[in-house]
Design a protein around this motif. Structure first.
Motif, PDB file in Angstrom:
ATOM      1  N   ARG A   1       0.813  -1.200   0.000  1.00 49.92           N
ATOM      2  CA  ARG A   1       0.000   0.000   0.000  1.00 49.92           C
ATOM      3  C   ARG A   1       0.850   1.255   0.000  1.00 49.92           C
ATOM      4  NH1 ARG A   1      -4.714  -0.048   4.281  1.00 49.92           N
ATOM      5  NH2 ARG A   1      -5.249  -1.813   2.928  1.00 49.92           N
ATOM      6  N   ARG A   2       1.990   1.203   0.698  1.00 45.29           N
ATOM      7  CA  ARG A   2       2.863   2.374   0.768  1.00 45.29           C
ATOM      8  C   ARG A   2       3.571   2.639  -0.543  1.00 45.29           C
ATOM      9  NH1 ARG A   2       5.858   1.878   6.693  1.00 45.29           N
ATOM     10  NH2 ARG A   2       3.959   2.029   7.968  1.00 45.29           N
ATOM     11  N   GLN A   3       3.945   1.570  -1.225  1.00 42.20           N
ATOM     12  CA  GLN A   3       4.667   1.731  -2.488  1.00 42.20           C
ATOM     13  C   GLN A   3       3.729   1.997  -3.660  1.00 42.20           C
ATOM     14  OE1 GLN A   3       5.277  -0.925  -0.463  1.00 42.20           O
ATOM     15  NE2 GLN A   3       7.297  -0.430   0.320  1.00 42.20           N
ATOM     16  N   GLY A   4       2.418   1.839  -3.455  1.00 38.17           N
ATOM     17  CA  GLY A   4       1.492   2.002  -4.566  1.00 38.17           C
ATOM     18  C   GLY A   4       1.527   0.761  -5.444  1.00 38.17           C
ATOM     19  N   ARG A   5       1.285   0.936  -6.704  1.00 40.76           N
ATOM     20  CA  ARG A   5       1.224  -0.192  -7.627  1.00 40.76           C
ATOM     21  C   ARG A   5       2.573  -0.542  -8.213  1.00 40.76           C
ATOM     22  NH1 ARG A   5      -4.267   1.068 -11.174  1.00 40.76           N
ATOM     23  NH2 ARG A   5      -5.738   1.028  -9.407  1.00 40.76           N
ATOM     24  N   ARG A   6       3.522   0.317  -8.059  1.00 38.02           N
ATOM     25  CA  ARG A   6       4.828   0.058  -8.676  1.00 38.02           C
ATOM     26  C   ARG A   6       5.530  -1.103  -7.986  1.00 38.02           C
ATOM     27  NH1 ARG A   6       8.001   5.587  -8.721  1.00 38.02           N
ATOM     28  NH2 ARG A   6       7.243   5.542  -6.583  1.00 38.02           N
ATOM     29  N   GLY A   7       6.232  -1.899  -8.785  1.00 41.59           N
ATOM     30  CA  GLY A   7       6.980  -3.018  -8.234  1.00 41.59           C
ATOM     31  C   GLY A   7       8.278  -2.568  -7.579  1.00 41.59           C
ATOM     32  N   VAL A   8       8.802  -3.416  -6.715  1.00 45.17           N
ATOM     33  CA  VAL A   8      10.049  -3.116  -6.006  1.00 45.17           C
ATOM     34  C   VAL A   8      11.096  -4.148  -6.417  1.00 45.17           C
ATOM     35  CG1 VAL A   8      11.133  -2.896  -3.745  1.00 45.17           C
ATOM     36  CG2 VAL A   8       8.747  -2.182  -4.060  1.00 45.17           C
ATOM     37  N   LYS A   9      12.274  -3.674  -6.789  1.00 45.18           N
ATOM     38  CA  LYS A   9      13.363  -4.573  -7.163  1.00 45.18           C
ATOM     39  C   LYS A   9      13.959  -5.218  -5.909  1.00 45.18           C
ATOM     40  CE  LYS A   9      13.903  -4.235 -11.702  1.00 45.18           C
ATOM     41  NZ  LYS A   9      13.917  -5.404 -12.587  1.00 45.18           N
ATOM     42  N   LYS A  10      14.071  -6.523  -5.942  1.00 45.45           N
ATOM     43  CA  LYS A  10      14.627  -7.250  -4.813  1.00 45.45           C
ATOM     44  C   LYS A  10      15.617  -8.278  -5.312  1.00 45.45           C
ATOM     45  CE  LYS A  10      13.372 -10.169  -0.880  1.00 45.45           C
ATOM     46  NZ  LYS A  10      12.278 -10.884  -0.188  1.00 45.45           N
ATOM     47  N   ARG A  11      16.811  -8.265  -4.752  1.00 49.13           N
ATOM     48  CA  ARG A  11      17.833  -9.229  -5.157  1.00 49.13           C
ATOM     49  C   ARG A  11      17.676 -10.503  -4.345  1.00 49.13           C
ATOM     50  NH1 ARG A  11      23.734  -7.391  -6.524  1.00 49.13           N
ATOM     51  NH2 ARG A  11      23.360  -9.125  -7.955  1.00 49.13           N
ATOM     52  N   SER A  12      18.039 -11.617  -4.976  1.00 51.01           N
ATOM     53  CA  SER A  12      17.972 -12.895  -4.266  1.00 51.01           C
ATOM     54  C   SER A  12      19.007 -12.925  -3.154  1.00 51.01           C
ATOM     55  CB  SER A  12      18.211 -14.041  -5.249  1.00 51.01           C
ATOM     56  OG  SER A  12      19.453 -13.887  -5.901  1.00 51.01           O
ATOM     57  N   ASP A  13      18.873 -13.893  -2.272  1.00 53.17           N
ATOM     58  CA  ASP A  13      19.778 -13.991  -1.119  1.00 53.17           C
ATOM     59  C   ASP A  13      21.230 -14.107  -1.581  1.00 53.17           C
ATOM     60  OD1 ASP A  13      17.666 -13.894   0.638  1.00 53.17           O
ATOM     61  OD2 ASP A  13      17.442 -16.082   0.721  1.00 53.17           O
ATOM     62  N   PRO A  14      22.155 -13.515  -0.835  1.00 55.06           N
ATOM     63  CA  PRO A  14      23.574 -13.593  -1.228  1.00 55.06           C
ATOM     64  C   PRO A  14      24.101 -15.019  -1.154  1.00 55.06           C
ATOM     65  CG  PRO A  14      23.346 -12.623   0.964  1.00 55.06           C
ATOM     66  CD  PRO A  14      21.959 -12.744   0.411  1.00 55.06           C
ATOM     67  N   PHE A  15      25.184 -15.262  -1.874  1.00 54.41           N
ATOM     68  CA  PHE A  15      25.887 -16.537  -1.760  1.00 54.41           C
ATOM     69  C   PHE A  15      26.734 -16.475  -0.491  1.00 54.41           C
ATOM     70  CE2 PHE A  15      25.597 -15.957  -6.481  1.00 54.41           C
ATOM     71  CZ  PHE A  15      24.643 -16.934  -6.689  1.00 54.41           C
ATOM     72  N   THR A  16      26.405 -17.316   0.463  1.00 59.44           N
ATOM     73  CA  THR A  16      27.151 -17.320   1.722  1.00 59.44           C
ATOM     74  C   THR A  16      28.501 -18.001   1.540  1.00 59.44           C
ATOM     75  OG1 THR A  16      26.249 -19.439   2.447  1.00 59.44           O
ATOM     76  CG2 THR A  16      24.977 -17.438   2.983  1.00 59.44           C
ATOM     77  N   TYR A  17      29.342 -17.851   2.549  1.00 60.95           N
ATOM     78  CA  TYR A  17      30.664 -18.495   2.518  1.00 60.95           C
ATOM     79  C   TYR A  17      30.509 -20.010   2.398  1.00 60.95           C
ATOM     80  CZ  TYR A  17      35.244 -20.097   4.102  1.00 60.95           C
ATOM     81  OH  TYR A  17      36.459 -20.740   4.195  1.00 60.95           O
ATOM     82  N   ASP A  18      29.607 -20.570   3.185  1.00 56.73           N
ATOM     83  CA  ASP A  18      29.418 -22.027   3.163  1.00 56.73           C
ATOM     84  C   ASP A  18      28.909 -22.498   1.809  1.00 56.73           C
ATOM     85  OD1 ASP A  18      30.286 -22.261   5.762  1.00 56.73           O
ATOM     86  OD2 ASP A  18      28.262 -22.174   6.626  1.00 56.73           O
ATOM     87  N   GLN A  19      27.991 -21.727   1.198  1.00 58.12           N
ATOM     88  CA  GLN A  19      27.472 -22.104  -0.118  1.00 58.12           C
ATOM     89  C   GLN A  19      28.561 -22.037  -1.183  1.00 58.12           C
ATOM     90  OE1 GLN A  19      24.190 -19.401  -0.669  1.00 58.12           O
ATOM     91  NE2 GLN A  19      22.700 -20.800   0.259  1.00 58.12           N
ATOM     92  N   ALA A  20      29.369 -20.983  -1.130  1.00 56.70           N
ATOM     93  CA  ALA A  20      30.441 -20.833  -2.115  1.00 56.70           C
ATOM     94  C   ALA A  20      31.441 -21.976  -2.005  1.00 56.70           C
ATOM     95  CB  ALA A  20      31.139 -19.485  -1.934  1.00 56.70           C
ATOM     96  N   MET A  21      31.811 -22.318  -0.788  1.00 54.29           N
ATOM     97  CA  MET A  21      32.785 -23.393  -0.600  1.00 54.29           C
ATOM     98  C   MET A  21      32.184 -24.759  -0.941  1.00 54.29           C
ATOM     99  SD  MET A  21      35.216 -21.478   0.056  1.00 54.29           S
ATOM    100  CE  MET A  21      36.464 -22.762   0.151  1.00 54.29           C
TER     101      MET A  21
END
Length: 415
Positions: A74-94
């Motif tokens: 409701r605060r942002q109105g109808r416009r979409g908001v850009k959201k990045r996916s979760d970062p690659f953690t250290y454990d995931q990278a390794m």
């Protein structure tokens, strides 16, 4: 009258009406400068980017997070908001590094900070030095070369340690450009005191971003001092055989889906990119810009063509008696036609050459400011010369036909 004589007559005519011809030449030069300048700047930018990406190799693969658009509340109105996916953690990278089966070099790194002052003794740098944590393969996958000392070992990268490999700008600033003198010295960078174990060869800059103003420390050290739960770890894969890039990208996608625990049917929350694909995308996106440059140049040249036609018509009127004398002495309609066409083309070519010089200079100056390198755009130079010839023919054809059609007796009577 031969072709060479027609050129001589054209040159004499231009010289006799120098100011008038010069103004038309300048209009043509501006149009060509706009055309060649913008196209040259685009080419230099693409060439610079391609060179920097090719240092990674066309067989280099990078895994990145993706951005998704979510509907606004409701605060942002109808416009979409850009959201990045979760970062690659250290454990995931390794975990990815361990599970990836395709034969390749894999580096894991993270950007620690980009605003560090590095000190050695009384010398210090500006607060714009970047610090990267990395595994031992980072230099190879990024295209860096050791000039003095050695690289970080894999054991040091995973266990940590106050060690650092410094780029060439830091060697210049702290050690008078002598990489051998830097080895074994202790420098301070933010909260860290680091022993220099290696110095890198210069890589230059890409689009105003220096590749030589950075420190590379062990990945575990960067994690300890700069890491957080939101730190993203970059994964870069260098494939030895470029023909295997597609297979390697497919393997990377499958492996990362397993690492991210994605279920069947779920969309990837990451992208697997190849550096050559990025260059192709950038080239495709510059098509509109190139078209705009061509449009600007052609509109300017259209104005120049109208001005040139006007000058040539005035020239025909002023030289009516001269035309009558030439015809009385045996000049044919073809001779007179060629004379005025060559004169129009000559004026256009003079303007074109001036415009090419200014355009190449302007385009390269803009590109050099952005961190590119000087190039000579032979394709656009050739296009400019052909365009000038066509403009000269179009602008000079009607005046030349009018001159060729003049009656020699009536022309001799003209005052």
């Amino acid at each position: 009258m031969g072709l060479l004589e027609n050129f001589r007559v054209a040159l004499r005519s231009v010289n006799a009406n120098l100011l008038r011809a010069l103004l038309t030449t300048l209009i043509i030069a501006v149009g060509i400068m706009a055309l060649v300048g913008i196209l040259t700047a685009i080419d230099v930018a693409i060439y610079s980017l391609s060179s920097n990406l090719s240092s990674l190799g066309a067989n280099t693969i990078e895994i990145e997070r993706v951005s998704t658009t979510v509907s606004g509340g409701r605060r942002q109105g109808r416009r979409g908001v850009k959201k990045r996916s979760d970062p690659f953690t250290y454990d995931q990278a390794m975990e990815f590094k361990e599970r990836y089966q395709y034969p390749a070099e894999i580096s894991v790194s993270n950007f620690a900070t980009g605003a560090t002052v590095v000190k050695y003794g009384e010398e210090e740098t500006n607060p714009n030095v970047s610090v990267f944590g990395a595994t031992s393969n980072y230099l190879d996958t990024k295209g860096y070369e050791i000039e003095a000392g050695r690289n970080i070992t894999e054991k040091e990268a995973l266990e940590g340690g106050n060690l650092v490999v410094i780029a060439s700008d830091l060697v210049d600033a702290l050690f008078d450009g002598k990489p051998q003198e830097a080895i074994g010295k202790e420098i301070s960078a933010g909260p860290l005191r680091l022993s220099v174990i290696g110095a890198l060869k210069s890589r230059g800059s890409s689009m105003n971003a220096s590749q030589d103003r950075r420190l590379i420390i062990p990945l575990q050290t960067a994690k300890r001092y700069y890491g957080s739960s939101r730190t993203n770890y970059d994964i870069l894969i260098a494939i030895p055989d470029p023909t295997g890039v597609d297979a390697a990208m497919g393997e990377a996608t499958l492996t990362m889906r397993g690492v991210r625990r994605l279920k069947a049917g779920e969309e990837n929350d990451f992208e697997v990119k190849n550096s050559s694909d990025l260059v192709s995308i950038i080239k495709e996106n510059t098509v509109t810009l190139r078209s705009a440059a061509l449009g600007i140049g052609l509109i300017t040249l259209l104005g120049a063509a109208i001005g040139l036609m006007n000058i040539m018509l005035v020239s025909v009127t002023e030289r009516t008696r001269e035309i009558g004398v030439r015809k009385a002495l045996g000049a044919t309609k073809r001779n007179v036609l060629l004379q005025f066409l060559i004169e129009a083309i000559l004026i256009c070519q003079i303007g074109g050459v001036l415009g090419i010089i200014l355009g190449v200079a302007a385009g390269n100056v803009i590109a050099l400011v952005l961190g590119g390198s000087f190039i000579v755009p032979w394709v656009w130079i050739g296009l400019a010369l052909v365009t000038c010839t066509i403009v000269g023919l179009m602008a000079g054809l009607y005046p030349a036909m009018r001159a060729a059609a003049l009656d020699p007796i009536e022309s001799l009577r003209y005052e």
